[in-house]
Design an enzyme around this catalytic site. Structure first.
Site, PDB file in Angstrom:
ATOM      1  N   ASP A   1      61.083  57.757  37.660  1.00  0.00           N
ATOM      2  CA  ASP A   1      59.894  57.947  36.817  1.00  0.00           C
ATOM      3  C   ASP A   1      59.038  56.690  36.958  1.00  0.00           C
ATOM      4  O   ASP A   1      59.133  56.003  37.964  1.00  0.00           O
ATOM      5  CB  ASP A   1      60.297  58.242  35.368  1.00  0.00           C
TER       6      ASP A   1
ATOM      7  N   HIS B   1      57.249  56.561  39.951  1.00  0.00           N
ATOM      8  CA  HIS B   1      55.950  57.175  39.655  1.00  0.00           C
ATOM      9  C   HIS B   1      54.851  56.133  39.471  1.00  0.00           C
ATOM     10  O   HIS B   1      53.800  56.437  38.914  1.00  0.00           O
ATOM     11  CB  HIS B   1      56.043  58.065  38.411  1.00  0.00           C
TER      12      HIS B   1
END
Length: 347
Positions: free
Chosen positions: A170, A193
């Site tokens: 993430d 991310h």
């Protein structure tokens, strides 16, 4: 026992492998002037999820003044056995899996030279902390591990993060609501991310974000680069202002620069009303490298509150494929441009 001591206190976790369930270190430690936890061991988390509360930390520090956590040891969350139970994409009110290291209402904390491995949820979470310095951290989880943010910051101030390697599933670093005076430098991120502000605007009475500086970072193979994300249908208004991102090296990064004010990670969302988060005074300087997405700069702001004073200076992003130049998209923003602009500014 360490908290009940006096003066300068050192708590040693020696080399060795230890199986550990949830642990809370709670203060205040009234007679302790400084507490150093020397973590030289390899801690393995229990995989019995019934032992943890929703959103709790596996190792949690609360209300301690002047903590130093160091020693070169490893916190292994053993997340692979827990990730199949993460249903947060489908259930907005899902039970949150445990964070590897959670710091709550801590003052003047130093965390350096530790490793966080395969967290069940976030690796490190800072909540209501003042004066936190994190450096020489190694954070690692597979690219497909859900919600394993490297470092999440929430309602905190005077935060300094530096010289760390983050590989996760993430955001490498996520800056949530209510934060001020956050400086991030020398982060090597990927997979992951990217480095994100947000998501903001999901809940009532969120605090504002201000005074963010992120610089001298390298991102490789991430699904976003620098991202600012806010929810549509915000239940209340808030702001994020005075944010600078400079000296970034992007290597095969999708969405290297992205403002997304219609953010929604769930499978179904309502976009009836625009985001009520006001974004202003944002600076992107010296952002260079390669984009794996055709759109390398996306400034997609809120119809309710168009972005104010967004500045791009010396942006040079080519397509990793070696094809023609990437492009830009803009909504509800008039950005200001200085120096090199590849891709070309929005028409």
């Amino acid at each position: 026992m360490a908290c009940g001591s006096a003066g300068v206190v050192t708590f040693l976790i020696p080399k060795g492998t230890y199986l550990v369930g949830p642990v809370k270190f709670s203060g205040p430690c009234k007679n302790v002037s400084s507490l150093t936890v020397k973590m030289k061991g390899y801690l393995k988390a229990s995989t019995d999820l019934s032992k943890y509360g929703s959103g709790a930390g596996w190792i949690e520090f609360r209300w301690v003044e002047g903590l130093t956590l160091t020693g070169g040891g490893t916190f292994d969350g053993r997340g692979a056995e827990a990730w199949p139970f993460n249903n947060c994409l489908d259930d907005h009110n899902c039970n949150l899996l445990p964070t590897n290291l959670k710091f709550v209402a801590m003052n003047n904390t130093v965390v350096r030279r530790i490793t966080s491995l395969n967290s069940k949820f976030f690796h490190l979470a800072l909540v209501q902390c003042k004066g936190f310095r994190g450096s020489n951290l190694k954070i690692s989880a597979p690219a497909n591990s859900p919600n394993t943010d490297g470092i999440h910051i929430d309602r905190s101030s005077n935060i300094h993060l530096s010289r760390s390697h983050i590989q996760t599933g993430d955001d490498c670093i996520s800056i949530g609501q209510g934060n001020s005076q956050v400086t991030i430098t020398g982060i090597d991120c990927g997979p992951g991310h990217g480095i994100s502000v947000g998501s903001l605007g999901r809940y009532q009475n969120e605090g504002d974000v201000s005074g963010l500086v992120v610089k001298n970072c390298s991102l490789t193979g991430t699904t976003n680069g620098i991202r600012i994300k806010t929810w549509p249908n915000s239940p209340g208004s808030s702001s994020a202002t005075n944010m600078t991102f400079k000296n970034f090296a992007m290597n095969n990064v999708s969405n290297p620069i992205i403002i997304d004010q219609s953010y929604c990670p769930f499978r179904s969302c309502s976009f009836k009303a625009p985001s009520l988060v006001k974004l202003s005074d944002i600076y992107f300087k010296n952002i260079k490298g390669t984009s794996s997405s055709k759109v390398a700069v996306a400034l997609e702001c809120s119809k309710g509150f168009p972005c104010q004073n967004v500045n791009l200076e010396n942006v040079h992003l080519l397509l990793s494929s070696g094809q023609n130049h990437p492009s830009s998209t803009c909504k509800y923003v008039r950005a200001k441009y200085i120096g090199t602009q590849i891709p070309p500014p929005c028409a």
